[in-house]
Design an enzyme around this catalytic site. Structure first.
Site, short mmCIF file in Angstrom:
data_model
loop_
_atom_site.label_atom_id
_atom_site.label_comp_id
_atom_site.label_asym_id
_atom_site.label_seq_id
_atom_site.Cartn_x
_atom_site.Cartn_y
_atom_site.Cartn_z
N ASP A 163 0.97 -1.15 0.10
CA ASP A 163 0.01 -0.07 -0.08
C ASP A 163 0.91 1.41 -0.02
OD1 ASP A 163 -2.47 1.33 -0.03
OD2 ASP A 163 -2.66 1.24 2.02
N GLU A 208 -1.03 7.12 -7.69
CA GLU A 208 -2.11 7.96 -7.27
C GLU A 208 -1.84 9.45 -7.75
OE1 GLU A 208 -2.76 8.03 -2.81
OE2 GLU A 208 -3.18 10.01 -2.96
N HIS A 229 -9.08 8.40 4.21
CA HIS A 229 -8.69 7.19 5.02
C HIS A 229 -9.20 7.66 6.65
CE1 HIS A 229 -5.16 6.96 2.08
NE2 HIS A 229 -5.91 5.89 1.88
N GLY A 230 -9.48 6.45 7.07
CA GLY A 230 -9.97 6.61 8.54
C GLY A 230 -11.29 6.59 8.72
N THR A 236 -13.19 2.35 4.80
CA THR A 236 -14.09 2.25 6.22
C THR A 236 -15.18 3.39 6.28
OG1 THR A 236 -12.15 1.10 7.22
CG2 THR A 236 -13.68 2.25 8.63
P1 13P Z 1 -9.50 3.12 5.56
O1 13P Z 1 -8.44 3.00 6.66
O2 13P Z 1 -10.44 4.28 5.49
O3 13P Z 1 -10.29 1.79 5.33
O4 13P Z 1 -8.64 3.16 4.14
C1 13P Z 1 -7.93 2.21 3.60
C2 13P Z 1 -7.18 2.52 2.54
O5 13P Z 1 -7.63 3.28 1.37
C3 13P Z 1 -5.94 2.14 2.39
O6 13P Z 1 -4.99 2.56 1.47
#
Ligand code: 13P
Length: 294
Positions: free
Chosen positions: A82, A134, A181-182, A212
């Protein structure tokens, strides 16, 4: 089966309008919950790893765990790195057996992001593995990277077109489309119109970051709009912790550690199963494997 590259399975998903789940693994138990959760539903799956996690466990242990898990099931599994802005880390992952990596140059000026992404593109093309790249700035916290909500920037459409023209065989493209994210603090403002404009002219599967906290309807709309890879990290981490804490609260005197590991496994796996069903990839293992073999 052996680990597969990520690109072909995502091409199949893009064509079939379903999403392949990509969970950020934490440890062996978590990787096992991801792979076995997917295998139980006959779904293709991506085990992705944050740079911090790679540095915690080491390259070889992670590659060995995920390779072993993949070889024990009959579904296509990709091992993906990632958000990574360090080309040396990317090279080490490639050497250790990762089948896909993400180069995140989104904090760089556009021309530099293109140049560095192209450098990684050449590396991954030579290695026969997938690349995710990205543009724009996805908000929130991921690994050691923090983008404040007011600093998050939607991808610029013309830059998306120019960027992808430079790398036509990207396995997956990650334009910032308003997700973060988060956990979301308010209602996410997803730029569906931008997503539609991008997928109308760019024939590369799109990654949906910040899974998420999105609703089923938001997932379905993004997947129908061309998002073929759906990332979940924060929720998985929470299940990891909750699985332990819940059993601790129920049985405070328990001294045997294995039931805690089993409880974490069940909590994480239940979420993996739930997300795969939501993204529509249950039962798609064969199609994805054929795509991977093509
Ligand atoms: P979340 O932590 O919001 O699930 O996002 C994960 C993500 O996009 C990792 O690159």
């Amino acid at each position: 089966m052996p680990l597969v590259p990520m690109g072909p399975m995502l091409k199949q998903a893009q064509a079939g309008r379903y999403g392949v789940a990509a969970f950020n693994m934490i440890d062996y138990n978590s990787a096992r919950s991801i792979v076995e959760g997917a295998a139980g539903l006959d779904a293709p799956i991506i085990v992705q790893v944050s740079v911090k996690t790679v540095k915690h466990w080491g390259y070889e242990p992670i590659a060995t765990w995920v390779r072993m898990l993949a070889e024990g099931v009959d579904i296509p599994v990709a091992l993906h790195l990632d958000h990574c802005s360090d080309i040396e880390v990317i090279k080490r992952c490639i050497d250790a057996g990762w089948t896909a990596v993400m180069f995140d140059g989104s904090a760089l000026p556009f021309a530099e992001n293109v140049a560095k992404s192209r450098e990684v593109y050449e590396l991954t093309q030579r290695a026969g593995i997938g690349l995710e790249a990205e543009i724009g700035a996805i908000g929130g916290v991921e690994d050691d990277k923090f983008v404040a909500e007011d600093a998050a920037i939607l991808a610029n459409f013309d830059e998306c077109v120019a960027f992808c023209r430079e790398m036509p065989k990207l396995a997956v493209f990650a334009p910032a489309i308003g997700t973060a994210h988060g956990f979301y603090k308010g209602e996410p403002k997803i730029a569906y119109e931008l997503l539609g404009r991008i997928t109308a002219v760019i024939d590369i599967p799109i990654a949906l970051h910040g899974g998420t906290g999105l609703t089923e309807q938001q997932f379905h709309r993004c997947i129908a709009g061309g998002c073929a890879k759906v990332n979940i990290s924060t929720m998985h981490k929470h299940r990891f912790i909750e699985g332990f804490v819940k059993l601790r609260a129920e049985k405070p005197k328990l001294e045997e550690p294995l039931p805690f590991i089993a409880s974490q496994y069940e909590a994480m796996k239940a979420d993996v199963v739930d997300m795969i069903r939501t993204f529509g990839s249950a039962g798609k293992a064969r199609a994805a494997a054929q795509g991977a073999a093509a």
